[in-house]
Structures are given as C-alpha cells and as structure tokens.
Motif scaffolding. Structure first.
Motif, mmCIF file in Angstrom:
data_model
loop_
_atom_site.group_PDB
_atom_site.id
_atom_site.type_symbol
_atom_site.label_atom_id
_atom_site.label_comp_id
_atom_site.label_asym_id
_atom_site.label_seq_id
_atom_site.Cartn_x
_atom_site.Cartn_y
_atom_site.Cartn_z
ATOM 1 N N GLY A 125 0.804 -1.230 0.000
ATOM 2 C CA GLY A 125 0.000 0.000 0.000
ATOM 3 C C GLY A 125 0.824 1.261 0.000
ATOM 4 O O GLY A 125 0.269 2.354 -0.179
ATOM 5 N N ASN A 153 -7.536 6.377 -10.570
ATOM 6 C CA ASN A 153 -6.542 5.827 -9.649
ATOM 7 C C ASN A 153 -5.166 6.388 -9.965
ATOM 8 O O ASN A 153 -4.829 6.651 -11.121
ATOM 9 C CB ASN A 153 -6.507 4.297 -9.734
ATOM 10 C CG ASN A 153 -7.813 3.662 -9.312
ATOM 11 O OD1 ASN A 153 -8.659 3.332 -10.145
ATOM 12 N ND2 ASN A 153 -8.004 3.501 -8.015
ATOM 13 N N THR A 154 -4.373 6.559 -8.936
ATOM 14 C CA THR A 154 -3.013 7.055 -9.103
ATOM 15 C C THR A 154 -2.084 5.906 -9.494
ATOM 16 O O THR A 154 -2.433 4.733 -9.353
ATOM 17 C CB THR A 154 -2.499 7.688 -7.805
ATOM 18 O OG1 THR A 154 -2.426 6.663 -6.795
ATOM 19 C CG2 THR A 154 -3.441 8.792 -7.339
ATOM 20 N N SER A 159 0.523 5.044 -7.906
ATOM 21 C CA SER A 159 0.829 4.310 -6.676
ATOM 22 C C SER A 159 -0.206 3.213 -6.427
ATOM 23 O O SER A 159 0.142 2.072 -6.103
ATOM 24 C CB SER A 159 0.875 5.280 -5.489
ATOM 25 O OG SER A 159 1.044 4.570 -4.278
ATOM 26 N N GLU A 160 -1.478 3.541 -6.616
ATOM 27 C CA GLU A 160 -2.550 2.564 -6.404
ATOM 28 C C GLU A 160 -2.489 1.450 -7.440
ATOM 29 O O GLU A 160 -2.693 0.269 -7.123
ATOM 30 C CB GLU A 160 -3.909 3.263 -6.450
ATOM 31 C CG GLU A 160 -4.156 4.200 -5.284
ATOM 32 C CD GLU A 160 -5.367 5.092 -5.485
ATOM 33 O OE1 GLU A 160 -5.940 5.548 -4.479
ATOM 34 O OE2 GLU A 160 -5.738 5.342 -6.658
ATOM 35 N N ASN A 169 0.541 -0.863 -6.776
ATOM 36 C CA ASN A 169 0.252 -1.726 -5.635
ATOM 37 C C ASN A 169 -0.750 -2.809 -6.002
ATOM 38 O O ASN A 169 -0.583 -3.978 -5.633
ATOM 39 C CB ASN A 169 -0.293 -0.869 -4.483
ATOM 40 C CG ASN A 169 -0.523 -1.686 -3.233
ATOM 41 O OD1 ASN A 169 0.422 -2.098 -2.564
ATOM 42 N ND2 ASN A 169 -1.783 -1.934 -2.911
ATOM 43 N N HIS A 170 -1.796 -2.445 -6.756
ATOM 44 C CA HIS A 170 -2.877 -3.378 -7.080
ATOM 45 C C HIS A 170 -2.458 -4.371 -8.159
ATOM 46 O O HIS A 170 -2.752 -5.568 -8.063
ATOM 47 C CB HIS A 170 -4.094 -2.575 -7.548
ATOM 48 C CG HIS A 170 -5.379 -3.335 -7.512
ATOM 49 N ND1 HIS A 170 -6.106 -3.539 -6.352
ATOM 50 C CD2 HIS A 170 -6.087 -3.954 -8.499
ATOM 51 C CE1 HIS A 170 -7.190 -4.245 -6.623
ATOM 52 N NE2 HIS A 170 -7.199 -4.504 -7.914
ATOM 53 N N GLN A 229 -10.647 -2.918 -9.159
ATOM 54 C CA GLN A 229 -10.182 -1.627 -8.649
ATOM 55 C C GLN A 229 -11.134 -0.481 -8.983
ATOM 56 O O GLN A 229 -11.256 0.471 -8.226
ATOM 57 C CB GLN A 229 -8.785 -1.322 -9.206
ATOM 58 C CG GLN A 229 -8.077 -0.159 -8.527
ATOM 59 C CD GLN A 229 -6.616 -0.085 -8.915
ATOM 60 O OE1 GLN A 229 -6.212 -0.563 -9.968
ATOM 61 N NE2 GLN A 229 -5.799 0.510 -8.053
#
Length: 945
Positions: free
Chosen positions: A192, A247-248, A250-251, A254-255, A609
């Motif tokens: 995360g 969504n960024t 980073s997201e 991570n996902h 997501q």
C-alpha cells in the motif's frame, strides 16, 4: 528442432505426416508439413528456432520450467523440507519462465499494424503512468523506459537468431517478475506504500508483459488490457454511467504488480498450480503415441459409416480435446489426417474444415480439462472440481452427439458412402450381445477396482500408494502384453487409395495402456477427490513411467530384444528422449497460456479496482431495456467480441470477470435465479465460439490452411455447425436440469435422453434435413418440438402457474404452508452497494419449524416491521441463509410468490410426440420406394413445393 517446436503429436510413423500433407498440398492448395509446423508454432509454442547454443538454451529453459512445476506440485519439498514456496513466490517464478521464453521464442511481428501497435502502446502507457504519478515523485524515467522498448522493437526481431536487445528484453522481463520472489520479505512490510524501486519495476514489468502478449498472442488481448489500464487512470473523463474517481500510479502499482489482485492474481495462480501440469500431461501422452491411437481407434470404429471420416474426425477431436488446451493445435493435430479423408468421400474443402473446427473447438468444453477453464471455475465459482465436471459433462456430450448427427445429415444430403472395411461385421444381435458383455465387464471391473481400493487404503496405511502403484504396474504390463500381440499402429497416407479400414479389435487392443494415465487422473480427481494439481502430478508421474518403460518392455514381450542389452538400452534411451521432448513441448505449449493468464489479470485487477462490473451491468440493462432474453443475447454478443483473438483461458477470464456478475445481478432484478456455475458456463461457451466465428476465428483459419479452402467460408459453415453449441447456454440458463443441478441419477438419465433427442431435432431443423430434405414448416415445427422437449415447463407454466402471488403481509402464512425444502420467491426494494435504489428477487429455501415465525427465524429473518400494508425487513442474522440471498435490514418486501401444486410438466411430451409423428409421417411419404431418398433434383423440387 522442429519436433520440439511442434504442438501436434509426433506419431509413430513420422514419414507419413510429411508425405500425406505434402501430397495434399500439391493437389488442393493445402500447406506443407513445415508450414503447418510454423502455423502451430507461431500460435502456441514460438516460431523462433535459433541454431547453436541459443536454441539449446531455449530448450533447456523449457525443460527446467517443467521440472520446476513438477517439483512444486509433488510432495517432495515437504518430505525433504527444501524448496517449499508459497503461492505468490511460485507465481512469480512461473511468470518469469513464461516471459523469458516469450521473448526468446516469439519474434515480433513486423506488419505495419503490429509495428504501429508496438510503438503506440508504450507511448500511451508512458503518458498514463506520468499522468497518474503523484506530485513530488520523479517521473522522468518513465519515457526513457518507453523509448528503450520502442527502440528494441524498431531494431527488428529476426526469426533465425536472438539479437542482443531481445536478450535484454527477456532478462529484464523475467527479473521484473522475479522481483516479488527476490524481495518478498521487504515488500510485505510496505503493502500500500510502494517506493520508487517498486514503481520502476512495476512500470517495466507491465510494459514488457504487454509486449510479450503482442508477440505470443497477437494484438487483441494487448489492446483490451491497455484499454482497461487507461480506464483505470482516466475514470473521471469517462461518460457518467461508467465514470469513477480514477486511480493514481501508486494505487495501480500496488494493485496490479505488488499484490495478488492483478497480474499475480487468481488466474496466474491457477496457471501455476493446475494448468501447467495438465498441459504437460497432455504433451507427454501425445509424445507416447496416444494422439495417433485416438485417431486410429476413431477411424476403425466409425470410418465405414456414411461420411465416416468426418464422424471419426469428431470423435478423435473429442478424445484429443481431453488432453489438449488449444483449439488450433487440435485442428492441426487431427486435421492433417481427417480433412483429406473427408474430402475424399465427398466433403468440400470448406465443409471438411468446418467439421474439424466445430469438433476441435468443442474439445474446449469437454471435461476434465476444458481448456483450463474448469480449474478457473473452481476458484471463481467456489465449488469443488468434481461439481464443475459434473455440471459441464452433459452439455458437452450432447453437443458432440449432435455434431456427429450433423455430419450424418450432410452425408445423407450428398449420398456419401463410408470407407471400405476389411471384414464382414457380425449380425446385429451378436454385436448387441458383444456390446452388452463389454459394458457388463467394464462395470464389473470398475466395481472390483473401487472396492479393492477401499480395502487397500485401511489395510496398508501409508504404504497403500506403493501397493496401488504395484497393481497399476501389473495391469500396465498386462495391457502391453495384449498390445504386443498386435502390429504397431502406423497412419496410412490419406491421399492414397483406401482399400480397407483398420480392424477395430486389433486397433483398440494395440494401445489400451494409454488409457491408464487417464484413469489415474480421473480416479484421483473424481473418486479420491485430490486437488487438481496433485491429481495431475500423479497422472503425469505415471505417464513418465510409461514413457520410460513402454519401448523396452514391448521389445521384450515381442521377443525382439535379441541378446538383450543393446536393443533394450537403445529403446530405453529413446524413451528418455521422448520424455525430454515431452517436457520441453509441454513447457513451450504453456508460454502463451502463462502470458495470457497474467495479462488477463490486468483486466481482472482493473475490474476490481474501478468497479466497472456494476457500471457494465447498468449499460447492459439500459441497452436491453431490462428484457432478460435481450440481456442474454447482448451478453453473448459481448462475449463473442471480447473472445476474438484470445486463447481459451484468457477469454474465459475476461468474459467471466466482466459479464458473469452482470447476468447474476440483472437476473435477480428480473426474477430469474441462475446458479453461478450456469452463468460462468454461459459466458465460457460464447467466449470459445469466437474461435469459430469470422472475421477472427483462428481455428477456422487453421483448418482452411490445412484444407486449402476459403477461411471466411469455412468459418461461416463452422458457425452454422456450431449453432447447437450456441443454443445450449440459453437452454441451461432457463433449465438447470441440463447441468445436473439438484438432480438424482434416475432423473439425470432421463434428462440426458430427452435433451439429446431435443438437440438432434434442433440440428435436423437447422440443417434442413431430417429423414429427407425438410420443408420450411417442417423445420419450424422441429424447432418448436426441440424447444418444448428442452423446456416443457415454459408452456406448462402458462397453463398452470407454478407460483401463487401473495401480499407481503402473508409471508409468515406462506412460510408455514410451504413444504420443507420448497422455495419462496421474494421481490424486494432496497439500495445496492453504491446506495442507489434497486428492485431485485431473492430465493428463500423453507427450513424446518413448527410455524411460519420459527421458519422465518431459521432462515435468518429475525424481525419484520409492518407499516400499513407495507412490510419491511427489520433485522437479518449474520451469515444466515437470508443474508446470503441478499436480504438486509430496511428492505421493503414487494410481493411473495409461494409454490403451488401443479401437474408434471412432462405431460407436455404427449402432444410433442404427436407433432413429431406428424413430421415423420410427412417426410416418410416423400421417401422413395425401398426407403431411398429422392434424387437431388427431386429434393430441390420438393423443397420448393
């Protein structure tokens, strides 16, 4: 090298393959064997075969991949306490092998479209990743990665050698996949909150994964995955009905890459744990000679019938489909032999190719493997593997029987004859008695085996496995002794004059030992209920034993070993060579599947997501106007579109992630309660239909390449042959008896007989021929009869409604009066997951209880609230049957439907039988004296009468 690069079986008589196809190519425009090898290689195993040490490295890597998969599937890591890996680590290594081999074995396509796509996608991804990057985090490195990838693509990708930039792509791609394995402990502490290192690796991994997808699977899946990635970032820019917050990077990192929600999700996990072993098992079985055996048995049993080669093609494709995960490989495997013979007995190039396509694609719906979809269904639907096979078996079997019947009708239309056989068959009565004795013997042997195994396990404890192996070995040697009494199987040239078919008895006896590994697999899966991975491991282990021993033992049993050591050791070395070739072939067959499951994970991750599934349900509902049949048709069309150009495994993952929840949600809102397995089979059936339908039908193009026919015409004919497969999903959505859901054995046999009859009548209607050429009204009547046999309840419900409409205030009374185990249907109004008002249906199974209040409480509805004539659910127990059915507090009960007694729906079969008798009588009047059908000109005149 070509042996190791070819996905089709390497039959005992390799010379036949080249001769047969070369002769066919010279006569009818088909492809040579080397061109067919390239066709299969380009789609399944990789078309690059560099010479020297690089080529050997590719083969050694493939061999190591197979050995790694066997290691993690076996009990050995736990026995030695070494090499024990969790599922995330094994997925990482599995994808690393697939990516390395994809870049090494698949040269990049150089057509203008493919080249443009290879450049456009990295540019688009770079823009998206930079757009999604949070302020304060450097992003200058993203365009550098994209430019480096574009430069490697522009430098070229030769087929005969691997240039340095392709080496770099292969190594970097595999290292980006191994990142999770190498840094597993540190990554687990920052889920995360990815660091810059995570960003770089994930961006490189996603770009190279999509490039590997373009190389190994073509543009379709790459385009779809890229669109979903774009949708993930650009949610606020989408139209209102499908918009989301966005969504960024980073997201997304991570996902999609760091956790097991995206690329390393369930789909890749199934590929790692189950699919690889089944593909490897099929490759080893092929290498041992089972492919040749299946084809020969099918021809010996069915070649003498009308259109015999086509019927044999259907049966051999069904048997090959049991061990093959690829429609294209199935087409080319059996088609090189069956298509020329079909043309010899009167089929046109297009019809011969279409029969092969329809039967090969059907191999994907045939348990136990189902193109790997069966194992994915276990994970997605959450039911045991045994239940998946049980539900899928009946529709697949009926579909194959109907295809054999379609072939028979085509043969009747053209007055085709079968191939000559070398013996006079015994009288009918004697054949029936022989069949009865064989069936009784198989049943008796099955019961003996079952009870013997039941005695061995408690008697020998942990040593039982060795006792079972010893018994299997005794049976195996006995079957080899039977085979040694017969001549070795060798395929004849299909273009040479056929004087006689092989004798069924000797042909069947010559390869009975090939059935043993399949028996081991089915026993482990269906009787011992082992996991699919462990079952495939034991079956593969026994298959390895067969590969190593069948040649030496056969030599000794035939007395051909001479003084002993020289020829026997040579036979053993040949077996070792076959084993190594099979291990390499199995791994190379898995490259595309491994890449496909990983890339499909991007799509699944984007769906979870962004919540696009619920948005897609809204879109489908708007387009269909809420009509349930329109919803199903629209879903079928979307499944076909999404399935175009995708391999079986990938297209099932995509369509099930996107469309299965849509049918369940909209079905509940429209009062249709569909089991989840029925929905998944529905989208799966239409996903694989994309292999047939033009303009992308890859199997049709492969068959046309073999037959020399037109690929578009072949696809169109194959589509009409496959209508029976397209009709089945609609039928089992409305009549779940076809899937043997809550059906006992007697009822199951009845369903099988009636459903098969209905499908044969449907095939006759769509082909325009029953006993003779059908008139339009006869075809229409046959369609009506077929539908009525499939769904007798459709008409009976109009006469005697099965449910009584009750007011919400009568719920307790209805619950008290309904029989235990009966079902009450509730219509409710409430809020969906995002807070929007929605109406939907729910099923409540009536439990035990002294009165309606107690029964309601036992379902989980612990309190109701009445306001005038309105009734609301005031409380629902956690994890109760009511909660699982979708009930929650503050939902309004709009109405209650209680079951009422009604006559059996099967009474409708009486008028249906009378209508069928009318059609039979009408057609028999037009059949000429002696039972002969009218000539073609007479038929044409009658059809216009």
């Amino acid at each position: 090298m070509s042996d190791q690069n070819n996905n089709s079986p390497k039959r005992d008589n390799d010379q036949f393959e080249a001769t047969a196809v070369e002769m066919e190519a010279s006569g009818a425009g088909g492809l040579s064997q080397s061109e067919l090898d390239d066709l299969v290689a380009s789609s399944d195993t990789g078309a690059r075969t560099p010479a020297g040490w690089v080529g050997k490295l590719i083969l050694i890597t493939a061999l190591c991949w197979s050995l790694f998969q066997l290691w993690i599937a076996s009990p050995l890591p736990f026995m030695f306490g070494f090499g024990v890996l969790d599922s995330t680590e094994t997925r990482s290594i599995h994808l690393a092998f697939a990516l390395f081999l994809a870049f090494m074995a698949y040269p990049a396509e150089r057509s203008p479209f493919q080249l443009g796509l290879g450049i456009a996608v990295p540019v688009l991804l770079a823009v998206l990743f930079m757009y999604g990057m949070k302020p304060g985090i450097p992003s200058w490195w993203i365009p550098i990665i994209a430019l480096a990838l574009i430069a490697a693509i522009l430098l070229g990708s030769p087929k005969s050698w691997v240039p340095p930039w392709e080496w770099a792509l292969a190594i970097i791609a595999s290292l980006s996949s191994l990142y999770i394995f190498l840094f597993y402990s540190s990554i687990s502490t920052r889920i995360g909150a990815p660091i810059l290192q995570d960003f770089v690796v994930a961006v490189i991994g996603l770009m190279l994964l999509l490039e590997a997808t373009r190389r190994s699977l073509g543009p379709a899946l790459m385009i779809v995955a890229t669109i979903f990635l774009a949708y993930t970032f650009l949610g606020p820019m989408m139209p209102g009905i499908i918009s989301h917050k966005g969504n960024t990077l980073s997201e997304v990192v991570n996902h999609q890459w760091i956790t097991t929600e995206g690329v390393f999700g369930i789909a890749l996990g199934v590929s790692t744990s189950f699919v690889f072993l089944f593909v490897l098992f099929g490759a080893l079985l092929d290498k041992a000679g089972a492919g040749n055996y299946f084809i020969q048995v099918a021809f010996s049993l069915m070649g003498h019938m009308r259109g015999g080669p086509a019927k044999a093609a259907v049966v051999s494709s069904a048997m090959t489909g049991l061990i093959s995960g690829s429609s294209i490989a199935n087409v080319v495997t059996t088609g090189t032999f069956t298509i020329p013979l079909m043309k010899r007995v009167g089929f046109s190039s297009e019809k011969a190719g279409a029969v092969e396509v329809a039967s090969s694609v059907n191999g994907q719906i045939m348990p136990p493997v189902m193109g790997a979809a069966a194992f994915l269904m276990v994970e997605y639907v959450g039911i045991p593997y045994f239940d998946v096979v049980k539900h899928a078996f009946l529709p697949a079997t009926i579909s194959y029987i109907a295809l054999v019947y379609i072939v028979h009708l085509e043969a009747m239309k053209a007055n085709m004859q079968g191939l000559p056989r070398a013996y006079e068959p015994p009288p009918l009565l004697r054949r029936l008695m022989m069949t009865a004795f064989i069936i009784a013997g198989i049943c008796g042997l099955s019961l003996l085996t079952y009870y013997l195994m039941g005695w061995i396990r408690p008697a020998f404890g942990s040593a039982a496995i060795w006792v079972v192996f010893a018994l299997l070995t005794v049976v195996y040697v006995g079957l080899l002794w039977i085979a040694s009494r017969e001549e070795p199987l060798a395929l004849d040239d299909p273009n040479a004059p056929v004087t006689a078919l092989p004798l069924p008895g000797p042909t069947v006896r010559s390869g009975l030992h090939f059935i043993l590994p399949v028996v081991v697999l089915v026993w482990a899966l269906m009787v011992d209920r082992l996991s699919p991975g462990l079952s495939a491991f034991w079956a593969t282990a026994f298959m390895i034993f067969i590969l190593l021993t069948q040649r030496p033992i056969m030599l000794m049993l035939r007395g051909a070993a001479g003084s002993g050591s020289a020829s026997t050791s040579e036979a053993f070395r040949d077996g070792v060579g076959d084993l190594i070739d099979g291990l390499i072939s199995g791994a190379r067959n898995m490259i595309g599947i491994g890449i496909a499951t990983a890339t499909a994970g991007i799509i699944v991750g984007a769906v979870s997501q962004t919540g696009v599934g619920s948005a897609l349900a809204d879109v489908v509902e708007v387009l269909s106007g809420g009509n349930l049949l329109a919803i199903l048709f629209l879903t079928a069309i979307l499944s076909l579109i999404l399935g175009m150009g995708l391999p079986t495994t990938a297209n099932y993952i995509v369509v099930s992630a996107l469309l299965a929840p849509v049918i369940v949600t909209l079905g509940q809102q429209n009062g249709l309660f569909v089991p989840l397995i029925a929905v998944h089979l529905f989208v799966f059936y239409f996903g694989i239909m994309a292999d047939v339908t033009p303009p992308v039908g890859l199997a049709s193009f492969a068959a046309a390449a073999v037959s020399g026919g037109d690929p578009i015409r072949t696809g169109i004919v194959a589509f009409f042959y496959s209508l029976r497969t397209a009709a089945l999903p609609f039928l089992f959505i409305f009549n779940t008896d076809l899937l043997l859901i809550n059906v006992d054995w007697i009822h199951g046999i009845f369903v099988f007989i009636t459903a098969t009859l209905a499908m044969l009548l449907f095939a006759a209607a769509t082909q325009g021929w029953f006993l003779t050429r059908s008139r339009i009204w006869e075809s229409a009547l046959l369609l009506l009869i077929a539908f009525s046999i499939f769904r007798p309840g459709f008409w009976m419900d109009m006469i005697y409604p099965p449910y009584e409409e009750l007011a919400p205030t009568q719920l307790e009374q209805a619950m008290a009066e309904a029989p235990v185990g009966g079902e009450l249907q509730l219509r409710l109004a409430g809020l969906n997951a995002v807070g929007d008002p929605v109406e939907f249906g729910a099923l409540l199974v009536v439990p035990e209880g002294v009165d309606g209040v107690e029964r309601l409480t036992n379902t989980g509805i612990t309190a109701l609230r009445t306001e005038g004539d309105k009734v609301y659910i005031d409380d629902v127990a956690f994890d109760s049957a009511a909660q699982k059915a979708g009930l929650d507090w503050d939902q309004e009960i709009l109405n209650v439907r209680s079951p009422v007694s009604a006559p059996s729906k099967y009474w409708l079969y009486i008028p249906v039988a009378l209508l069928l008798a009318l059609v039979v009588w009408s057609q028999r009047r037009r059949i000429g004296p002696g039972g002969a059908a009218p000539s073609g000109r007479e038929q044409k005149g009658l059809s216009h009468a």
